[in-house]
Motif scaffolding. Structure first.
Motif, PDB file in Angstrom:
ATOM      1  N   ASP A 187      -0.820  -3.403  11.147  1.00 24.68           N
ATOM      2  CA  ASP A 187       0.348  -2.238  11.549  1.00 24.68           C
ATOM      3  C   ASP A 187       0.427  -1.419  10.028  1.00 24.68           C
ATOM      4  N   LEU A 188      -0.388  -0.593   9.833  1.00 22.86           N
ATOM      5  CA  LEU A 188      -0.544  -0.027   8.441  1.00 22.86           C
ATOM      6  C   LEU A 188       0.680   1.208   8.418  1.00 22.86           C
ATOM      7  N   GLU A 189       1.095   1.832   9.681  1.00 26.10           N
ATOM      8  CA  GLU A 189       1.875   2.565   9.270  1.00 26.10           C
ATOM      9  C   GLU A 189       3.384   1.872   9.096  1.00 26.10           C
ATOM     10  N   ARG A 190       3.696   0.681   9.842  1.00 24.56           N
ATOM     11  CA  ARG A 190       4.915  -0.037   9.591  1.00 24.56           C
ATOM     12  C   ARG A 190       4.935  -0.438   8.099  1.00 24.56           C
ATOM     13  N   ILE A 191       3.688  -0.947   7.850  1.00 20.41           N
ATOM     14  CA  ILE A 191       3.558  -1.503   6.266  1.00 20.41           C
ATOM     15  C   ILE A 191       3.873  -0.640   5.251  1.00 20.41           C
ATOM     16  N   VAL A 192       3.147   0.711   5.375  1.00 17.16           N
ATOM     17  CA  VAL A 192       3.457   2.086   4.706  1.00 17.16           C
ATOM     18  C   VAL A 192       4.706   2.571   4.368  1.00 17.16           C
ATOM     19  N   ASP A 193       5.437   2.289   5.605  1.00 15.47           N
ATOM     20  CA  ASP A 193       6.846   2.777   5.720  1.00 15.47           C
ATOM     21  C   ASP A 193       7.602   1.669   4.851  1.00 15.47           C
ATOM     22  N   THR A 229       4.084  -9.606   1.069  1.00 11.21           N
ATOM     23  CA  THR A 229       3.283 -10.584   2.075  1.00 11.21           C
ATOM     24  C   THR A 229       1.645 -10.409   1.699  1.00 11.21           C
ATOM     25  N   ASP A 230       1.074 -11.235   2.234  1.00 10.34           N
ATOM     26  CA  ASP A 230      -0.557 -10.821   1.956  1.00 10.34           C
ATOM     27  C   ASP A 230      -1.156  -9.485   2.712  1.00 10.34           C
ATOM     28  N   ALA A 231      -0.217  -9.017   3.850  1.00 13.05           N
ATOM     29  CA  ALA A 231      -0.725  -7.937   4.412  1.00 13.05           C
ATOM     30  C   ALA A 231      -0.376  -6.885   3.420  1.00 13.05           C
ATOM     31  N   GLN A 232       1.055  -6.900   3.051  1.00  8.97           N
ATOM     32  CA  GLN A 232       1.289  -5.945   1.900  1.00  8.97           C
ATOM     33  C   GLN A 232       0.523  -5.692   0.981  1.00  8.97           C
ATOM     34  N   ARG A 233       0.183  -6.868   0.451  1.00  6.37           N
ATOM     35  CA  ARG A 233      -0.457  -6.776  -0.927  1.00  6.37           C
ATOM     36  C   ARG A 233      -1.917  -6.262  -0.750  1.00  6.37           C
ATOM     37  N   GLU A 234      -2.553  -6.377   0.416  1.00  6.07           N
ATOM     38  CA  GLU A 234      -3.806  -6.173   0.725  1.00  6.07           C
ATOM     39  C   GLU A 234      -3.841  -4.692   0.823  1.00  6.07           C
ATOM     40  N   VAL A 235      -2.738  -3.877   1.471  1.00  8.11           N
ATOM     41  CA  VAL A 235      -2.414  -2.419   1.774  1.00  8.11           C
ATOM     42  C   VAL A 235      -2.563  -1.941   0.228  1.00  8.11           C
ATOM     43  N   LEU A 236      -1.806  -2.228  -0.448  1.00  8.34           N
ATOM     44  CA  LEU A 236      -1.360  -1.840  -1.942  1.00  8.34           C
ATOM     45  C   LEU A 236      -2.768  -1.980  -2.819  1.00  8.34           C
ATOM     46  N   SER A 237      -3.204  -3.144  -2.688  1.00 13.65           N
ATOM     47  CA  SER A 237      -4.775  -3.147  -3.599  1.00 13.65           C
ATOM     48  C   SER A 237      -5.648  -2.376  -3.121  1.00 13.65           C
TER      49      SER A 237
END
Length: 218
Positions: A175-181, A144-152
């Motif tokens: 929701d950073l913790e949820r995405i990282v999990d 997702t866009d949010a997941q890709r933004e966190v990884l980038s």
């Protein structure tokens, strides 16, 4: 999910026949809620079912594979390390990558250092064979866009990074913790041992390099 359901249906229909079913999968996108996970759990304990996990090569076996592919034991240690980092010990990726580098001349032999990287840029995402590039791009495209933004954002910090530094970079509304999990659960990231979750690492050097290369220089 459709493939998993079809497999379950066929196996049930043919359970009374002497038929061997062999199915393979890769685990990058298989989290705890995936249909494949549920199917495997439902089959555990059945004497007719066997789950075989094929892991990556360790550093020693990977080094032997690279030496066989190149046809020489005289290989620069830095080249070994970079190939292992990129391919994560995946023998298929290793074979594809070494053959591509040999054909392109990006690695060559010299009397002093043996086989080494000749390109000043090193081994970059652009130098990877098309098959590997497509596999990596497809994996990133499913985010997702949010997941890709966190990884980038994590890619900017490096192959390893602290969760606290990542918090300072990403949008506070996420929701950073949820995405990282989720990224840990699906194998994009892993927690460094003995860091108690404070430090994370990209499990794939190729994915990290591809995300970083896709960012605007500014």
């Amino acid at each position: 999910d459709g493939s998993v359901e079809a497999l379950q249906y066929v196996v049930r229909r043919c359970s009374a026949t002497p038929t061997l079913f062999v199915a393979t999968s890769r685990n990058e996108h298989v989290g705890s809620n995936h249909a494949l996970t549920a199917m495997l759990e439902s089959m555990r304990g059945d004497r007719r079912f066997e789950l075989v996990t094929v892991g990556p090569l360790d550093a020693s076996a990977h080094r032997e594979l690279v030496a066989n592919l190149i046809g020489s034991e005289s290989i620069d240690a830095g080249l070994f390390d970079r190939l292992y980092e990129i391919t994560e010990g995946n023998p298929y990726f290793t074979s594809e990558l070494v053959r591509s580098l040999l054909e392109s001349g990006d690695i060559s032999e010299s009397g002093d250092s043996g086989w080494h990287v000749t390109s000043s840029a090193g081994i970059t995402p652009e130098s990877l064979p098309l098959t590997i590039q497509q596999a990596v791009e497809e994996r990133i495209r499913r985010l997702t866009d949010a997941q890709r933004e966190v990884l980038s954002s994590a890619a900017v910090l490096g192959r390893t990074f602290s969760f606290r530094d990542l918090e300072m970079l990403v949008d506070e509304s996420q929701d950073l913790e949820r995405i990282v999990d989720w990224l840990v659960d699906t194998g994009f990231l892993s927690e460094e041992r003995e860091s108690r979750g404070d430090r994370l690492i990209f499990t794939s050097g190729i994915v990290r390099d591809a995300l970083y290369a896709g960012l605007a220089r500014r």
